[in-house]
Design a protein around this motif. Structure first.
Motif, PDB file in Angstrom:
ATOM      1  N   ASP A 277      -4.246  -7.556  -5.750  1.00  0.00           N
ATOM      2  CA  ASP A 277      -5.593  -7.537  -6.318  1.00  0.00           C
ATOM      3  C   ASP A 277      -5.817  -6.200  -7.029  1.00  0.00           C
ATOM      4  O   ASP A 277      -5.539  -5.141  -6.451  1.00  0.00           O
ATOM      5  CB  ASP A 277      -6.613  -7.713  -5.189  1.00  0.00           C
ATOM      6  N   PRO A 278      -6.311  -6.227  -8.282  1.00  0.00           N
ATOM      7  CA  PRO A 278      -6.522  -4.974  -9.020  1.00  0.00           C
ATOM      8  C   PRO A 278      -7.460  -3.992  -8.338  1.00  0.00           C
ATOM      9  O   PRO A 278      -7.335  -2.777  -8.517  1.00  0.00           O
ATOM     10  CB  PRO A 278      -7.110  -5.452 -10.361  1.00  0.00           C
ATOM     11  N   GLU A 279      -8.405  -4.498  -7.551  1.00  0.00           N
ATOM     12  CA  GLU A 279      -9.326  -3.599  -6.861  1.00  0.00           C
ATOM     13  C   GLU A 279      -8.643  -2.906  -5.684  1.00  0.00           C
ATOM     14  O   GLU A 279      -8.901  -1.733  -5.403  1.00  0.00           O
ATOM     15  CB  GLU A 279     -10.553  -4.374  -6.372  1.00  0.00           C
ATOM     16  N   ARG A 280      -7.767  -3.635  -5.018  1.00  0.00           N
ATOM     17  CA  ARG A 280      -7.075  -3.071  -3.866  1.00  0.00           C
ATOM     18  C   ARG A 280      -5.861  -2.249  -4.283  1.00  0.00           C
ATOM     19  O   ARG A 280      -5.531  -1.247  -3.658  1.00  0.00           O
ATOM     20  CB  ARG A 280      -6.644  -4.194  -2.923  1.00  0.00           C
ATOM     21  N   PHE A 281      -5.185  -2.700  -5.353  1.00  0.00           N
ATOM     22  CA  PHE A 281      -3.977  -2.031  -5.836  1.00  0.00           C
ATOM     23  C   PHE A 281      -4.101  -1.724  -7.334  1.00  0.00           C
ATOM     24  O   PHE A 281      -3.380  -2.291  -8.157  1.00  0.00           O
ATOM     25  CB  PHE A 281      -2.745  -2.911  -5.587  1.00  0.00           C
ATOM     26  N   PRO A 282      -5.027  -0.834  -7.695  1.00  0.00           N
ATOM     27  CA  PRO A 282      -5.249  -0.560  -9.120  1.00  0.00           C
ATOM     28  C   PRO A 282      -4.032   0.033  -9.824  1.00  0.00           C
ATOM     29  O   PRO A 282      -3.753  -0.291 -10.987  1.00  0.00           O
ATOM     30  CB  PRO A 282      -6.428   0.424  -9.117  1.00  0.00           C
TER      31      PRO A 282
ATOM     32  N   MET B 231       0.832  -1.208   0.000  1.00  0.00           N
ATOM     33  CA  MET B 231       0.000   0.000   0.000  1.00  0.00           C
ATOM     34  C   MET B 231       0.865   1.256   0.000  1.00  0.00           C
ATOM     35  O   MET B 231       0.526   2.257  -0.646  1.00  0.00           O
ATOM     36  CB  MET B 231      -0.926  -0.014   1.223  1.00  0.00           C
ATOM     37  N   VAL B 232       1.994   1.203   0.691  1.00  0.00           N
ATOM     38  CA  VAL B 232       2.929   2.330   0.685  1.00  0.00           C
ATOM     39  C   VAL B 232       3.447   2.565  -0.733  1.00  0.00           C
ATOM     40  O   VAL B 232       3.529   3.704  -1.209  1.00  0.00           O
ATOM     41  CB  VAL B 232       4.097   2.066   1.660  1.00  0.00           C
ATOM     42  N   ILE B 233       3.794   1.477  -1.427  1.00  0.00           N
ATOM     43  CA  ILE B 233       4.297   1.589  -2.799  1.00  0.00           C
ATOM     44  C   ILE B 233       3.212   2.075  -3.749  1.00  0.00           C
ATOM     45  O   ILE B 233       3.467   2.867  -4.661  1.00  0.00           O
ATOM     46  CB  ILE B 233       4.851   0.228  -3.273  1.00  0.00           C
ATOM     47  N   GLU B 234       1.981   1.625  -3.535  1.00  0.00           N
ATOM     48  CA  GLU B 234       0.845   2.094  -4.334  1.00  0.00           C
ATOM     49  C   GLU B 234       0.730   3.609  -4.228  1.00  0.00           C
ATOM     50  O   GLU B 234       0.519   4.308  -5.221  1.00  0.00           O
ATOM     51  CB  GLU B 234      -0.440   1.422  -3.831  1.00  0.00           C
ATOM     52  N   GLY B 235       0.902   4.124  -3.025  1.00  0.00           N
ATOM     53  CA  GLY B 235       0.822   5.565  -2.830  1.00  0.00           C
ATOM     54  C   GLY B 235       1.961   6.305  -3.498  1.00  0.00           C
ATOM     55  O   GLY B 235       1.770   7.404  -4.036  1.00  0.00           O
ATOM     56  N   GLU B 236       3.146   5.732  -3.493  1.00  0.00           N
ATOM     57  CA  GLU B 236       4.300   6.372  -4.122  1.00  0.00           C
ATOM     58  C   GLU B 236       4.143   6.427  -5.636  1.00  0.00           C
ATOM     59  O   GLU B 236       4.571   7.381  -6.274  1.00  0.00           O
ATOM     60  CB  GLU B 236       5.589   5.619  -3.750  1.00  0.00           C
ATOM     61  N   LEU B 237       3.516   5.408  -6.198  1.00  0.00           N
ATOM     62  CA  LEU B 237       3.299   5.409  -7.648  1.00  0.00           C
ATOM     63  C   LEU B 237       2.391   6.556  -8.066  1.00  0.00           C
ATOM     64  O   LEU B 237       2.578   7.169  -9.128  1.00  0.00           O
ATOM     65  CB  LEU B 237       2.713   4.065  -8.082  1.00  0.00           C
ATOM     66  N   GLY B 238       1.407   6.870  -7.206  1.00  0.00           N
ATOM     67  CA  GLY B 238       0.521   8.007  -7.479  1.00  0.00           C
ATOM     68  C   GLY B 238      -0.206   7.832  -8.802  1.00  0.00           C
ATOM     69  O   GLY B 238      -0.634   6.747  -9.151  1.00  0.00           O
TER      70      GLY B 238
END
Length: 222
Positions: free
Chosen positions: A177-182, A132-139
């Motif tokens: 999961d694409p829904e959790r980490f689109p 989730m931290v990485i998901e946020g960094e990708l923006g």
């Protein structure tokens, strides 16, 4: 006489693959030197006497070890298609997240793979937090490097080809999961299908067989 560039590597190592991708993106020809880590060559031990591991880049008979160090060397030595951002702050940021990947995200993933069922559930909590931290960094960016692949994409590239193998080994394990980490899911597809580096990916069936064998060994030693 041209430059001598050799990469001591193993086919399944995400750390070796980082260097192969960087050289490919830079357009630098190199000779691959496969290593058997159960029977390391005398050259590998000579070129990396401290850690005795791959990857090692040999450039004009000068060895460089440790994948993040090698990546920066490649970027500084061959200026075309820069991997690190030009802005000092953005460069520092890329290095920070690369270290986060190597010190936190990857180790937490290995913990999941090496754990039995109940400890695995606890380890998954840490993995999901890190993802989730990485998901946020990708923006909202196409790649971690912006509109083109950069240093951090290469470092995180293991996610694009290893996650499917992990999920095949452990049925029911749904890591990204694409829904959790689109954003991560979209990035993984974009990165995996890049024509420049697609030919470098290891065969999925070989990866699954290799990790299954490794997992059986790990379980027997617990």
């Amino acid at each position: 006489m041209g430059e001598e560039v050799k990469l001591f590597q193993t086919w399944s190592s995400p750390f070796s693959l980082r260097i192969a991708m960087a050289l490919k993106l830079k357009g630098i020809p190199y000779d691959s030197v496969p290593e058997d880590l159960s029977n390391k060559s005398s050259l590998l031990l000579e070129y990396n006497p401290v850690y005795k591991k791959i990857p090692v880049l040999l450039h004009n008979n000068k060895p460089i070890s440790e994948s993040l160090v090698i990546l920066e060397y490649v970027d500084e030595m061959w200026k075309q298609n820069p991997l690190l951002p030009q802005d000092p702050y953005e460069r520092a940021n890329a290095r920070f997240w690369a270290k986060f990947n190597d010190d936190s995200l990857m180790p937490s993933m290995w913990t999941v793979l090496r754990s039995k069922s109940e400890p695995r559930e606890a380890a998954l909590v840490e993995v999901m937090k890190n993802l989730m931290v990485i998901e946020g960094e990708l923006g909202g960016k196409k790649f971690f490097g912006g509109e083109k692949v950069g240093f951090l994409d290469i470092v995180m590239g293991w996610l694009a080809y290893l996650i499917d193998a992990f999920e095949e080994i452990f049925p029911g394990l749904n890591l990204i999961d694409p829904e959790r980490f689109p954003l991560l899911s979209t990035w993984m597809k974009e990165f995996y299908n890049m024509p420049t580096i697609k030919e470098l990916w290891p065969a999925q069936d070989m990866l699954v067989s290799s990790f299954k064998a490794h997992h059986r060994i790990e379980q027997k030693t617990e």
